[in-house]
Scaffold this active site. Structure first.
Site, PDB file in Angstrom:
ATOM      1  CD  GLU A 170      -2.623   1.216   2.650  1.00 45.50           C
ATOM      2  OE1 GLU A 170      -3.102   0.120   3.000  1.00 45.50           O
ATOM      3  OE2 GLU A 170      -2.813   2.283   3.284  1.00 45.50           O
ATOM      4  CD  GLU A 175      -3.524   7.171   5.637  1.00 44.35           C
ATOM      5  OE1 GLU A 175      -4.575   6.658   6.062  1.00 44.35           O
ATOM      6  OE2 GLU A 175      -2.390   6.714   5.866  1.00 44.35           O
TER       7      GLU A 175
END
Length: 294
Positions: A170, A175
């Protein structure tokens, strides 16, 4: 007779050696009599060839249409159930939560009940629309704000060649959790390095005005390294150690995701402010530039 015996002995030794090689490159698959390939031991870290990227994007969405995001560019992950993080939203595939107008994509999280969840939102994906091995991804975005928001711009493997998460990797380009305003995170996850065992490769960068202005979030991905840039300043680098997929599963196709989660293990770690909704992530453009082979 002696010459014949020597030849016979050599042929037996040769056949035995071939058998050993065959066995060393295969192993029994549990439950049947078949053989499965065992990958060779990695040769070591790759050399950084200084790869560059094409000057014009190979794939882009400038969001010049009006209404639903272009179906030729985007699909959706839909549903609720927490998404492995105890999130509170139900993801839809409608313009209620993802729409385009005036050159901007808007992903909106709303406080409304659907599918047993208390919020709705959108999780847009380029899976089977843009699946890339290496290259530069640029996303210009303005983030939501408020306790309980958890927007992300990130990448997942399309084929999961090494197994389920986190084995196939990933890449988190951006974020942000609303209770820690303007602190933006870039991370990578693999079987050896991921957050549930607290070994993930990650950085945190303060971006003033992350929710009041557009900022450029970028990843440059090559066989040698994954490098992250915020507003064209390098903030992250993770290099390929050359020890195999458990560290570096980033040699397979990945696709891009854009979403706004609500609550969850991280986004909701300090609760959810129920008075702030709706909240939105706005995206000016998404561009992908192919890596130039060397």
């Amino acid at each position: 007779m002696m010459i014949h015996s020597v030849k016979h002995f050599k042929s037996v030794v040769f056949a035995f050696a071939i058998g050993v090689i065959a066995l060393s490159s295969c192993s029994k698959k549990g439950g049947d009599d078949g053989l499965v390939y065992v990958p060779p031991v990695p040769a070591g870290p790759p050399v950084d060839k200084g790869w560059a990227f094409e000057s014009a994007p190979t794939w882009a969405d400038e969001f010049t249409n009006t209404g639903a995001p272009l179906s030729g560019n985007w699909d959706y992950d839909t549903g609720g159930g927490g998404w492995g993080n105890n999130e509170l939203e139900y993801y839809t595939n409608t313009t209620n939560n993802a729409s385009v107008a005036n050159g901007i994509l808007t992903i909106t999280a709303k406080k409304e009940n659907m599918g047993g969840m208390a919020y709705t939102s959108s999780r847009m994906v380029t899976r089977n629309k843009l699946d890339a091995l290496y290259g530069r991804f640029e996303i210009k975005a303005k983030l939501p704000a408020g306790r309980g928001t958890w927007p992300a711009i990130w990448m997942l493997p399309t084929d999961r060649a090494y197994g389920d998460w986190p084995k196939s990797g990933e890449i988190d380009i951006m974020e942000h959790v609303g209770y820690d305003q303007d602190m933006v995170h870039f991370s990578t996850h693999s079987e050896a390095y991921y957050f549930k065992i607290n070994t993930q490769k990650t950085i945190t960068k303060k971006i003033d005005g992350a929710s009041t202005a557009f900022h450029l979030y970028r990843v440059d991905w090559t066989p040698f390294a994954i490098r992250g840039y915020y507003d064209d300043v390098k903030v992250f680098e993770f290099t390929n150690e050359g020890t195999g997929y458990k560290v570096w599963p980033f040699d397979k196709r990945f696709h891009l995701l854009l979403n706004v989660a609500v609550g969850g293990d991280w986004g909701g770690a300090q609760g959810v402010d129920e008075t702030i909704w709706p909240q939105k992530m706005e995206v000016d453009y998404v561009r992908y530039y192919k890596m130039i082979e060397k």
